[in-house]
Each structure stands twice: as C-alpha cells, then as structure tokens.
Scaffold this active site. Sequence first.
Site, PDB file in Angstrom:
ATOM      1  N   ARG A  30     -12.293  -1.078 -16.350  1.00 14.56           N
ATOM      2  CA  ARG A  30     -11.714  -0.508 -15.134  1.00 14.56           C
ATOM      3  C   ARG A  30     -12.508   0.726 -14.712  1.00 14.56           C
ATOM      4  NH1 ARG A  30      -5.298  -0.617 -14.276  1.00 14.56           N
ATOM      5  NH2 ARG A  30      -5.723  -2.503 -15.472  1.00 14.56           N
ATOM      6  N   SER A  75      -5.074  -3.696 -10.882  1.00 17.48           N
ATOM      7  CA  SER A  75      -3.615  -3.619 -10.955  1.00 17.48           C
ATOM      8  C   SER A  75      -3.067  -2.662  -9.910  1.00 17.48           C
ATOM      9  CB  SER A  75      -3.174  -3.235 -12.364  1.00 17.48           C
ATOM     10  OG  SER A  75      -1.775  -3.256 -12.501  1.00 17.48           O
ATOM     11  N   HIS A  76      -2.482  -1.540 -10.364  1.00 18.14           N
ATOM     12  CA  HIS A  76      -1.826  -0.593  -9.458  1.00 18.14           C
ATOM     13  C   HIS A  76      -2.727   0.579  -9.081  1.00 18.14           C
ATOM     14  CE1 HIS A  76      -1.214   0.852 -13.584  1.00 18.14           C
ATOM     15  NE2 HIS A  76      -1.299   2.050 -13.060  1.00 18.14           N
ATOM     16  N   LYS A 128      -9.609  -8.091 -16.455  1.00 18.88           N
ATOM     17  CA  LYS A 128      -8.742  -8.416 -17.578  1.00 18.88           C
ATOM     18  C   LYS A 128      -9.232  -9.754 -18.128  1.00 18.88           C
ATOM     19  CE  LYS A 128      -4.622  -6.065 -15.775  1.00 18.88           C
ATOM     20  NZ  LYS A 128      -3.197  -6.209 -15.366  1.00 18.88           N
ATOM     21  N   ASP A 152       3.740  -5.125  -8.646  1.00 23.87           N
ATOM     22  CA  ASP A 152       2.570  -4.261  -8.606  1.00 23.87           C
ATOM     23  C   ASP A 152       1.405  -5.025  -7.986  1.00 23.87           C
ATOM     24  OD1 ASP A 152       2.010  -5.969 -10.699  1.00 23.87           O
ATOM     25  OD2 ASP A 152       1.322  -4.409 -12.072  1.00 23.87           O
ATOM     26  N   ASP A 166      -1.357  -6.595  -8.890  1.00 20.68           N
ATOM     27  CA  ASP A 166      -1.773  -7.923  -9.339  1.00 20.68           C
ATOM     28  C   ASP A 166      -0.589  -8.799  -9.700  1.00 20.68           C
ATOM     29  OD1 ASP A 166      -1.265  -6.289 -11.550  1.00 20.68           O
ATOM     30  OD2 ASP A 166      -2.698  -7.322 -12.840  1.00 20.68           O
ATOM     31  N   ASP A 214       1.753  -8.875 -11.884  1.00 24.82           N
ATOM     32  CA  ASP A 214       2.152  -9.293 -13.226  1.00 24.82           C
ATOM     33  C   ASP A 214       3.370  -8.508 -13.721  1.00 24.82           C
ATOM     34  OD1 ASP A 214       0.832  -6.874 -13.611  1.00 24.82           O
ATOM     35  OD2 ASP A 214      -0.298  -7.540 -15.364  1.00 24.82           O
ATOM     36  N   ARG A 215       3.776  -7.473 -12.983  1.00 24.13           N
ATOM     37  CA  ARG A 215       4.985  -6.723 -13.322  1.00 24.13           C
ATOM     38  C   ARG A 215       5.972  -6.809 -12.166  1.00 24.13           C
ATOM     39  NH1 ARG A 215       3.877  -0.775 -14.517  1.00 24.13           N
ATOM     40  NH2 ARG A 215       2.217  -1.029 -12.996  1.00 24.13           N
ATOM     41  N   HIS A 265       6.652  -5.135 -18.201  1.00 32.50           N
ATOM     42  CA  HIS A 265       5.890  -6.318 -18.601  1.00 32.50           C
ATOM     43  C   HIS A 265       6.817  -7.204 -19.423  1.00 32.50           C
ATOM     44  CE1 HIS A 265       1.760  -5.479 -17.339  1.00 32.50           C
ATOM     45  NE2 HIS A 265       1.946  -4.216 -17.675  1.00 32.50           N
TER      46      HIS A 265
END
Length: 454
Positions: A15, A99-100, A109, A243, A245, A247-248, A331
Amino acid sequence: MTADLSQIVKAYDVRGVVPDQWDESLAALFGAAFAEVTEAAAVVVGHDMRPSSPGLARAFARGAADRGADVTEIGLCSTDQLYYASGALDLPGAMFTASHNPARYNGIKMCRAGAAPVGQDTGLARIRELAERWLRQGAPEPVARPGTLRTRETLQEYAAHLRSLVDLTSIRPLKVVVDAGNGMGGHTVPSVFAGLPLTLVPMYFELDGTFPNHEANPLDPANLVDLRKRVPAEGADLGIAFDGDADRCFVVDENGDPVSPSAVTALVAARELARNGGQGTVIHNLITSRTVPEVVRENGGTPVRTRVGHSFIKAEMARTGAIFGGEHSAHYYFKDFWNADTGMLAALHVLAALGGQEGPLSALVARYDRYAGSGEINSTVADQTARLAAIRAAYEGRAGVTLDELDGLTVAGADWWFNVRPSNTEPLLRLNAEAKDEATMAKVRDEALAIIRG
C-alpha cells in the site's frame, strides 16, 4: 522507478501513494514476483474503481504472464469478489485496492489458491525481496513460453454463491438504505440484492475513486452521518455502509443508530451455529465484546479468542476448522467462503435475521449488545514499553484482576476489561475498554488513560 519497498510492503499487503511511492513498472515486478513465489500456472487479478487501479492491475498481470502464469482478469470487483474467484477457480489472486485510504493511495491484497492469505510469513517478504532485486538489477527476461491474459466475468457467480449461503426467500419485505461511499459496493450490491424482497435506496453508488462525497471508511463516525440521517428520513428498516473495496459492512438501525460490529458478530455467530446443528468453533479477536463468547456458548458453540488482525483470524479459522469469525473492525470470516472475509455475506445474515421476525432492528440487536464499550482510543506516547509496564504495575496483584499478554496487555475484572495494544507503525497505544454499564466503563477507561498519558 526508485522506490523504498520498506515503506509500501506492509504486514499483510502492499500500500502506498501512486505514483510517488509506486507505479505500473513496480506493479509489473510485483506480478512477476507473485508468480515466482506462488509457483502458480495460473492466477486471477481484479481491481477497484480508483483511477490508477486498471493500469496497475494490467501491469501486474503482464508481469505474472512474463513468468509463465496464465492470468484471468476479472476487472472491476470488490475484494471479497476477488476472494470468491480465488476460491471458486482455485487460483492465487491479487486485488488492486487501497480499501478506505484516500484517492491518491493504491495497494495489492494477495492470496494463494482458495483465498489463503499472503502475509509477511507466507510469501510477502519473499515477493518484496525479489522485487527489490529486480529494481536494482533490472526485470528478468520473459520465460520462453509466457502466459496468456484473458478476461472473465464473475459478478453473477459471486452473487449467486452468496445467496446460496443465506436463505432470504421467505423474509418479510424490507426497506434498506445502502451507502456505498462511491466504492465497490455500488458495483456488487445491485447484483447480490437482485430478486430479494428488498426496497433498495442507494446512496453514492457511482463508482468514483476520488470519493467526492465522503471517505469510504465507515469506521470513522463522520462518514456515517449521511446514512444515519437518510435511514429515518426514508422510514427504512436499516442502513448498511460499505468501505471502499466493500469487504467490510457497517449497520445502522431504523433510528439511524450504529449497530456495534460485535453485536453483528454475535448475531451472525448464532445463525451460523444454528446452520451447523448448534455446534462449531467461532473465532473472535480480543477487543470484541464479551457478548460474543457468551452468545457462542449459549448457542452450543466454542469461542476461540485471537490477536487483532485478519492473518491471525484466518490462521485460527484454518487450524480449528471454525465455522465463522468476527472482528470489531467489521471484518467477518466464513468457513463457507474459504475462511475469507466478506461484509456482503454478513449483511445478508442481518437482513435475513431482521426479515425473519416482526420487530425492529434495534430490538433484535439489543440481545447482542449487553455491555458499554469505549471504542478504540489512541494515545501518542514517548515509550510504548514503559507505559505498558506502568499499567501492569498498577493492576498486578489486585484482588479479582487478571492480566494477559496475548496482544498488548489485557486487564480484566469480574464485570469489566480493557486492552492496550501498541501500534506497529506509529508511537501510539490503542485502548479498548468495556464494562457492565456506562459509569463503570467510564471509570475503567479514565483510570487506564491516566496511566497511559501520565
């Protein structure tokens, strides 16, 4: 380019700022290294909606193909959609997302076949070593028979798989407001929710990696303000925020009040245990509410407590054969989803639980929200070790108080506990406290903070 990989290769992913810290030329080296380390004949690659994502993902794919790997490009997807592809196709995968994080960031990832995580101890350190060598010496020559690049659509397969894991066919009609934050939820929600008895009120579904409305980080209360207003204004049954991407997932009730991720963990744990005949192991990290292990035991399951961090959760999921795992960061991990995390599946469980009874969400989740929590409080300190030692000295030997060092320091009494963990990247200590009521929690929190900041 000249790059300092120590600044962008983190514990679990890559990242950094594009193009200042990394670019497409480095992405190609990461792709080559990924193919080399996984020794895979084929890999799958996806990306989010950030402006830099398509170019980085394609460069990575070409780098992997140059080492002989056939690459399946699934294009725009959520992180859990990439995990689906890795699991269903049984291929190592790479997801391009930050992500965020703000728009100027991007990341990767990575996972092995079956969505098994790649972290420092499971391949990421080796990937970094190879990329650093090739940065110095030049990229390796393509192999004699490079791999191929082909595209594949997986959105409908992913949506159908999720719907097969939660029965929503007989729920009462619900009205749900979804804030996608201009992230990948705007891409996946319409397909996943298609055909369900839901009235969907979309917010910020336009894919825009510059995040024009608010950051796609629902963990920050400032980014839930719009959703919290919209739910009661629409007369909706609940709200869901994803978020960047996707995933949350974060949930708010019919009044616009946030639902604790620990309460969601407990609710989903009860449902997954019921699906498995009242048996099974459920993983929770040590800053989730005491409600979670209580609910797990009440429903016949075995709770297992872990350190904070998805690599620890996934490792324990695999070791114990757990059916479900949850973190207070929202998560949620499922055995039936290759032990990977998917906020979308957790959201479907909440919808099924709410739609399967007549009461409002606030009443439903009250059963799973039994304690008062502080939330995470960060304090900048000059010496993390010294402050932790001071806390230990203050509580050690107190009657009825236990201490453990599974992750930082956890101090617990009969009806309260707190945990203090050092940040790995900043001079911070992170405090989480919980107690039977607000007054006790405030007392415990303030006493701990006084020592941390003393």
